[in-house]
Design a protein around this motif. Structure first.
Motif, PDB file in Angstrom:
ATOM      1  N   TYR A   1       0.861  -1.148  -0.003  1.00  7.54           N
ATOM      2  CA  TYR A   1       0.152   0.056  -0.301  1.00  7.54           C
ATOM      3  C   TYR A   1       0.771   1.279   0.022  1.00  7.54           C
ATOM      4  O   TYR A   1       2.111   1.147   0.451  1.00  7.54           O
TER       5      TYR A   1
ATOM      6  N   ASP B   1       1.308   3.685   1.806  1.00  4.84           N
ATOM      7  CA  ASP B   1       1.810   3.704   3.369  1.00  4.84           C
ATOM      8  C   ASP B   1       2.924   2.724   3.781  1.00  4.84           C
ATOM      9  O   ASP B   1       3.376   2.720   4.909  1.00  4.84           O
TER      10      ASP B   1
ATOM     11  N   THR C   1       2.485  -0.320   3.782  1.00  2.00           N
ATOM     12  CA  THR C   1       2.104  -1.722   4.472  1.00  2.00           C
ATOM     13  C   THR C   1       2.186  -2.887   3.265  1.00  2.00           C
ATOM     14  O   THR C   1       1.655  -2.507   2.340  1.00  2.00           O
TER      15      THR C   1
ATOM     16  N   VAL D   1       1.580  -6.640   2.196  1.00  2.00           N
ATOM     17  CA  VAL D   1       0.491  -7.725   2.421  1.00  2.00           C
ATOM     18  C   VAL D   1       1.063  -8.832   1.586  1.00  2.00           C
ATOM     19  O   VAL D   1       1.108  -8.813   0.400  1.00  2.00           O
TER      20      VAL D   1
ATOM     21  N   CYS E   1      -8.912 -13.995   9.330  1.00  2.00           N
ATOM     22  CA  CYS E   1      -9.451 -13.250  10.350  1.00  2.00           C
ATOM     23  C   CYS E   1      -9.114 -11.909   9.624  1.00  2.00           C
ATOM     24  O   CYS E   1      -8.733 -11.738   8.622  1.00  2.00           O
ATOM     25  N   ASN E   2      -9.645 -10.800  10.561  1.00  2.00           N
ATOM     26  CA  ASN E   2      -9.301  -9.430   9.806  1.00  2.00           C
ATOM     27  C   ASN E   2      -8.000  -9.050   9.567  1.00  2.00           C
ATOM     28  O   ASN E   2      -7.045  -9.488  10.275  1.00  2.00           O
ATOM     29  N   GLY E   3      -7.931  -8.579   8.532  1.00  2.21           N
ATOM     30  CA  GLY E   3      -6.322  -7.971   8.084  1.00  2.21           C
ATOM     31  C   GLY E   3      -5.680  -9.153   7.554  1.00  2.21           C
ATOM     32  O   GLY E   3      -4.501  -8.891   7.259  1.00  2.21           O
ATOM     33  N   SER E   4      -6.305 -10.441   7.086  1.00  3.53           N
ATOM     34  CA  SER E   4      -5.502 -11.472   6.437  1.00  3.53           C
ATOM     35  C   SER E   4      -5.127 -11.279   5.166  1.00  3.53           C
ATOM     36  O   SER E   4      -4.723 -12.308   4.469  1.00  3.53           O
ATOM     37  N   GLY E   5      -5.702 -10.351   4.510  1.00  4.43           N
ATOM     38  CA  GLY E   5      -5.399 -10.016   3.090  1.00  4.43           C
ATOM     39  C   GLY E   5      -6.550 -10.507   2.251  1.00  4.43           C
ATOM     40  O   GLY E   5      -6.153 -10.163   0.971  1.00  4.43           O
ATOM     41  N   LYS E   6      -7.792 -10.776   2.626  1.00  2.00           N
ATOM     42  CA  LYS E   6      -8.691 -11.128   1.517  1.00  2.00           C
ATOM     43  C   LYS E   6      -9.090  -9.864   0.562  1.00  2.00           C
ATOM     44  O   LYS E   6      -8.952 -10.160  -0.515  1.00  2.00           O
ATOM     45  N   THR E   7      -9.255  -8.828   1.103  1.00  2.00           N
ATOM     46  CA  THR E   7      -9.842  -7.714   0.527  1.00  2.00           C
ATOM     47  C   THR E   7      -8.735  -7.343  -0.658  1.00  2.00           C
ATOM     48  O   THR E   7      -8.893  -6.929  -1.739  1.00  2.00           O
ATOM     49  N   THR E   8      -7.462  -7.357   0.090  1.00  2.00           N
ATOM     50  CA  THR E   8      -6.288  -7.003  -0.733  1.00  2.00           C
ATOM     51  C   THR E   8      -6.146  -7.661  -2.029  1.00  2.00           C
ATOM     52  O   THR E   8      -5.974  -7.308  -3.108  1.00  2.00           O
TER      53      THR E   8
ATOM     54  N   LYS F   1      -8.478  -6.767  -4.667  1.00  2.00           N
ATOM     55  CA  LYS F   1      -8.002  -5.470  -5.261  1.00  2.00           C
ATOM     56  C   LYS F   1      -6.984  -6.047  -6.360  1.00  2.00           C
ATOM     57  O   LYS F   1      -6.837  -5.564  -7.395  1.00  2.00           O
TER      58      LYS F   1
ATOM     59  N   GLN G   1     -17.325  -4.427   0.467  1.00  3.59           N
ATOM     60  CA  GLN G   1     -18.071  -4.566   1.563  1.00  3.59           C
ATOM     61  C   GLN G   1     -18.987  -3.405   1.900  1.00  3.59           C
ATOM     62  O   GLN G   1     -20.092  -3.869   2.205  1.00  3.59           O
TER      63      GLN G   1
ATOM     64  N   GLU H   1     -17.472  -9.992   1.825  1.00  5.26           N
ATOM     65  CA  GLU H   1     -18.419  -9.893   2.874  1.00  5.26           C
ATOM     66  C   GLU H   1     -19.954  -9.411   2.361  1.00  5.26           C
ATOM     67  O   GLU H   1     -20.265  -8.503   3.029  1.00  5.26           O
TER      68      GLU H   1
ATOM     69  N   HIS I   1     -17.106 -13.875   7.067  1.00  7.56           N
ATOM     70  CA  HIS I   1     -16.846 -14.202   8.322  1.00  7.56           C
ATOM     71  C   HIS I   1     -17.838 -15.095   9.222  1.00  7.56           C
ATOM     72  O   HIS I   1     -17.863 -15.438  10.226  1.00  7.56           O
TER      73      HIS I   1
HETATM   74  N1  LIG Z   1      -5.531   1.421   1.859  1.00  7.44           N
HETATM   75  C1  LIG Z   1      -4.733   0.771   3.040  1.00  7.44           C
HETATM   76  N2  LIG Z   1      -3.615   1.166   3.294  1.00  7.44           N
HETATM   77  C2  LIG Z   1      -2.695   0.789   4.096  1.00  7.44           C
HETATM   78  N3  LIG Z   1      -2.814  -0.542   4.667  1.00  7.44           N
HETATM   79  C3  LIG Z   1      -3.967  -1.235   4.266  1.00  7.44           C
HETATM   80  C4  LIG Z   1      -5.036  -0.372   3.289  1.00  7.44           C
HETATM   81  N4  LIG Z   1      -5.977  -1.298   3.326  1.00  7.44           N
HETATM   82  C5  LIG Z   1      -5.530  -2.418   4.016  1.00  7.44           C
HETATM   83  N5  LIG Z   1      -4.403  -2.343   4.592  1.00  7.44           N
HETATM   84  C6  LIG Z   1      -3.791  -3.533   5.499  1.00  7.44           C
HETATM   85  O1  LIG Z   1      -3.540  -4.372   4.717  1.00  7.44           O
HETATM   86  C7  LIG Z   1      -3.630  -5.774   5.505  1.00  7.44           C
HETATM   87  C8  LIG Z   1      -4.882  -6.558   4.968  1.00  7.44           C
HETATM   88  O2  LIG Z   1      -5.924  -5.837   4.771  1.00  7.44           O
HETATM   89  P1  LIG Z   1      -7.288  -6.384   4.101  1.00  7.44           P
HETATM   90  O3  LIG Z   1      -8.372  -5.448   4.001  1.00  7.44           O
HETATM   91  O4  LIG Z   1      -6.930  -7.152   2.867  1.00  7.44           O
HETATM   92  O5  LIG Z   1      -7.884  -7.634   4.919  1.00  7.44           O
HETATM   93  P2  LIG Z   1      -9.124  -8.532   5.090  1.00  7.44           P
HETATM   94  O6  LIG Z   1      -8.502 -10.153   5.303  1.00  7.44           O
HETATM   95  O7  LIG Z   1     -10.130  -8.133   4.140  1.00  7.44           O
HETATM   96  O8  LIG Z   1      -9.376  -8.075   6.534  1.00  7.44           O
HETATM   97  P3  LIG Z   1     -11.154  -7.783   6.891  1.00  7.44           P
HETATM   98  O9  LIG Z   1     -11.602  -9.258   7.240  1.00  7.44           O
HETATM   99  O10 LIG Z   1     -10.958  -6.983   8.167  1.00  7.44           O
HETATM  100  O11 LIG Z   1     -11.950  -7.324   5.784  1.00  7.44           O
HETATM  101  C9  LIG Z   1      -4.267  -5.047   7.159  1.00  7.44           C
HETATM  102  O12 LIG Z   1      -2.850  -5.206   7.890  1.00  7.44           O
HETATM  103  C10 LIG Z   1      -4.550  -3.620   6.598  1.00  7.44           C
HETATM  104  O13 LIG Z   1      -4.242  -3.010   7.722  1.00  7.44           O
END
Ligand SMILES: Nc1ncnc2c1ncn2[C@@H]1O[C@H](COP(=O)(O)OP(=O)(O)OP(=O)(O)O)[C@@H](O)[C@H]1O
Length: 283
Positions: A14, A16, A18, A20, A39-46, A49, A85, A163, A196
């Protein structure tokens, strides 16, 4: 089996910084329903993308229809529908009809065809009554359905749902499950779904993945994943209640195995019960 999405040892960064990572292989097969748990933050949405070309994988391999989506998403844009979401962010036009028509208008289809297609999807989703409503005033479930309609109106080959059941009441949840299963079975739409809602997984999944700590920690057909208590616990996931009940029965020494579905569970209990009755009769 044709792999329409493939990700192997991918890394996204990302703005910033971060990082993944998803080590291991994730594939979605044509015509199948692939569920991603984690779990939250495990990278599914990423990963989503990445699949729609919004983020570039700086390492490993990521392909959709054998094409790098970051470089050439425009070549298969119409084949991929996505519902993120928060449906509010996706619904932007003044009426439900206009919103669903948006992609078709962007693609410069003739207005007559646009009207036919939007009416088709409205009727598939039983949303005809909402066509002229202001999307802002719809209920959460209705907004979600409109977002799904907008994603399905191009009749995509793949539908990504991030989700989809968040904040929905049980009836709306069931109608969305029926809807996406209908598209999967009648139109061959391949589904990739994150959720979830563990209790719903067996209704929407042919293949289930578990993401944990930056890697593909598990992959199994159907409900198989719920038998693997360690995998679930390590990934901060909880067995659906049906499987928790079977776990208790197994721990109590009841001669039974984990079921594939609630119906299979009921049959297994009945069978075990009859076996015990027969055993008592004989002895
Ligand atoms: N726009 C962003 N900028 C910086 N870091 C991000 C951004 N979006 C997500 N992240 C980080 O990337 C990591 C993976 O996030 P992601 O949204 O892919 O998780 P997820 O598995 O979809 O979580 P959730 O179940 O909470 O939706 C997390 O550590 C999150 O903080």
């Amino acid at each position: 089996m044709e792999h329409i999405v493939k990700a192997k040892d991918v890394t996204f960064i990302y703005p910033d910084k971060t990082k993944v990572q998803l080590m291991g292989e994730f594939v979605a097969e044509k015509g199948k329903r692939t569920v991603v748990l984690g779990c939250n933050g495990s990278g599914k949405t990423t990963l989503f993308k990445g699949i729609i070309g919004l983020m570039k994988s700086i390492e490993g391999e990521l392909s959709v229809f054998d094409i790098n989506p970051y470089k050439k998403f425009h070549t298969f844009r119409e084949k991929v529908g996505v519902v993120f979401q928060n449906s509010d962010e996706q619904i932007i036009a003044p009426t439900v009809f206009d919103d669903i028509a948006l992609t078709l208008r962007n693609n410069k289809l003739p207005e007559k065809e646009i009207k036919e297609r939007v009416q088709w999807i409205l009727s598939e989703l039983n949303l005809e009554g909402l066509a002229n409503k202001v999307p802002h005033y719809l209920s959460g479930g209705e907004k979600k359905k409109v977002a799904i309609a907008g994603a399905l109106v191009t009749n995509p080959e793949i539908l990504l749902l991030d989700e989809p059941f968040n904040g929905l009441d049980p009836k709306s949840t069931k109608s969305i499950i029926d809807l996406i299963n209908h598209f999967n079975s009648h139109h061959g739409t391949s589904l990739i779904i994150t959720t979830h809602a563990m209790e719903l997984v067996s209704s929407i999944s042919d293949i289930t993945y578990v993401f944990n700590k930056g890697e593909v920690a598990g992959k199994a057909r159907g409900a198989e994943i719920f038998k693997n208590q360690k995998l679930l616990t390590d990934a901060s996931l909880i067995q659906p209640q049906l499987y928790q009940m079977f776990k208790e029965l197994i721990n109590m020494g009841f001669p039974i195995e984990y079921p594939e579905s609630p119906l299979d569970g009921a049959n297994k209990i009945l069978e075990a019960h009859n076996n015990i009755l027969n055993y008592k009769k004989v002895n």
